[in-house]
Design an enzyme around this catalytic site. Sequence first.
Site, PDB file in Angstrom:
ATOM      1  CE  LYS A 107      -8.602  -2.656   7.749  1.00  0.00           C
ATOM      2  NZ  LYS A 107      -8.473  -1.458   7.003  1.00  0.00           N
ATOM      3  CG  HIS A 167      -9.204  -5.981   8.661  1.00  0.00           C
ATOM      4  ND1 HIS A 167     -10.164  -5.401   8.241  1.00  0.00           N
ATOM      5  CD2 HIS A 167      -8.506  -6.585   7.408  1.00  0.00           C
ATOM      6  CE1 HIS A 167      -9.919  -5.501   6.733  1.00  0.00           C
ATOM      7  NE2 HIS A 167      -8.975  -6.099   6.498  1.00  0.00           N
ATOM      8  CD  GLU A 210      -3.041   1.085   2.215  1.00  0.00           C
ATOM      9  OE1 GLU A 210      -2.857   0.123   3.076  1.00  0.00           O
ATOM     10  OE2 GLU A 210      -4.011   1.750   2.347  1.00  0.00           O
TER      11      GLU A 210
END
Lengths: 414, 81
Positions: free
Chosen positions: A333, A338, A311
């Site tokens: 998170k 999550h 990411e």
Amino acid sequence: MVTGLGVVTPVGNDVESFWSALVAGRSGIGPITHFDASNYRTRIAGEVKGFNPEQHFEKREARRIDPYSQYFMVACRQALAQADIKYGPDDPENASAGVMVGAGFGGMNAFVEEITVLLKRGPERVSPTGIPKIIANMAAGLVSIEHNLLGPVSCVVTACSASANALGDAAELIRRGAADVMVAGGAEAAITTYGVAGFNQARALSIRNDEPEKASRPFDAERDGFVMGEGAGAVVLEDRDRAIERGATILGELIGYGMSADAYHITLPRPGGTGAARAMSAAMRDGGLEPGNISYINAHGTSTEANDAGETAAIKIAMGKEEAYRVPISSTKSMTGHILGGAGAVEAIVSLLALNRGILPPTINQEHPDPECDLDYVANAARPFTGEYAMSNSFGFGGHNVALVLGSERVARE
Amino acid sequence: MEKTEIETRLRDVLVSELGLDADKINRSANFETDLDVDSLGVVELLMAMEDEFGVKIPDDEAEHIHTVGEAIDLVHGKLNV
């Protein structure tokens, strides 16, 4: 236009307590209590706390609704109440109001229970209400029944990007005139025997059992997997003219929606982040924005080795190096765990709150920098900022990449 | 088993397993109209009766159960053949 928000999460079961926990950097991760996890590799998760079904549902009703749908229904009630939207059974506007839910699984508690009964006691002992508890779309069906919503009612199942898809698809329905009001979001309640066992066997979860609050550490060099969370997020999306006409309090705007696929592997993201980058670029383009306009990114940031490095690379591609190093990025998170199918909606809400309140929620547990993750992750403490646009990333098993771009209440009201 | 015992045990099951309102349960109460038991609830009712009394209730016999009294009679008949 966004006119209502609702959440049920491991750090708070309403928007205000949720937001204050995030700003304080408070973790919602702890030992698993939903079942006896003593012989599981992972014995920690972000469970929703203080959620008593009988406080929200009649006893008979609660028995027929999986926690997955219960969380979503409660989040939708909050969002509709904030939006001050209420339809009677014969309201002529019902037909233009709908609901869109996103889920990774659906009613996994009921699924595990029913399969257990099937195997232990045989086919004639499973419950007649098992199937309606299990199917993922039932959360949307229940919300439509409760609030008399007769328009588009549907469900997206794209793993951990599901509720970002639900928001994007719902906004699209409004954009093309198929609905005036959509309650959209997602939920998950998969902290179950099979849910934990299955993710464990995929080696996806953190096993930092002795330090639950430190287990979710996105972008930190010592991350060792994600931590399951649960809960729901719901947003009321409303046609601009309708919202203005009725004098609704406008909380923001969903202005960009981008999607792409990795077409690479069932669970691993494509290395280098090119797939995720295309979703982010598509979302900015859809909103008519440049990377320089984005003031905050709520990262997917799962705390897995592969996601966080990929990411980070994706943000550098989509934003360009210079803007990538400028823009503050956080993964909430680190505190909520999550929420899987519910994560996209919950984090879109975080993004809007950050813009509207001028505070960046932190990524907690930043202790050991990872050279592959070298951007500004708003380490450990919230900080003030000003900005009008935020991006929220959500990626899912199967190679789904979704990015949403949200505009603040200020730009939405212009 | 006496009908009064069947009634007591059935009442407990209806409350604990089906979540019905104890105050509304009496022999003449109709499952559908008085106790708000829908088609799925009827299957739950039959399963609960089978488990509680150790009897088997085929669908064709189940069709004749409309009231609490009829359910008691059915179980009584099966247990006292």
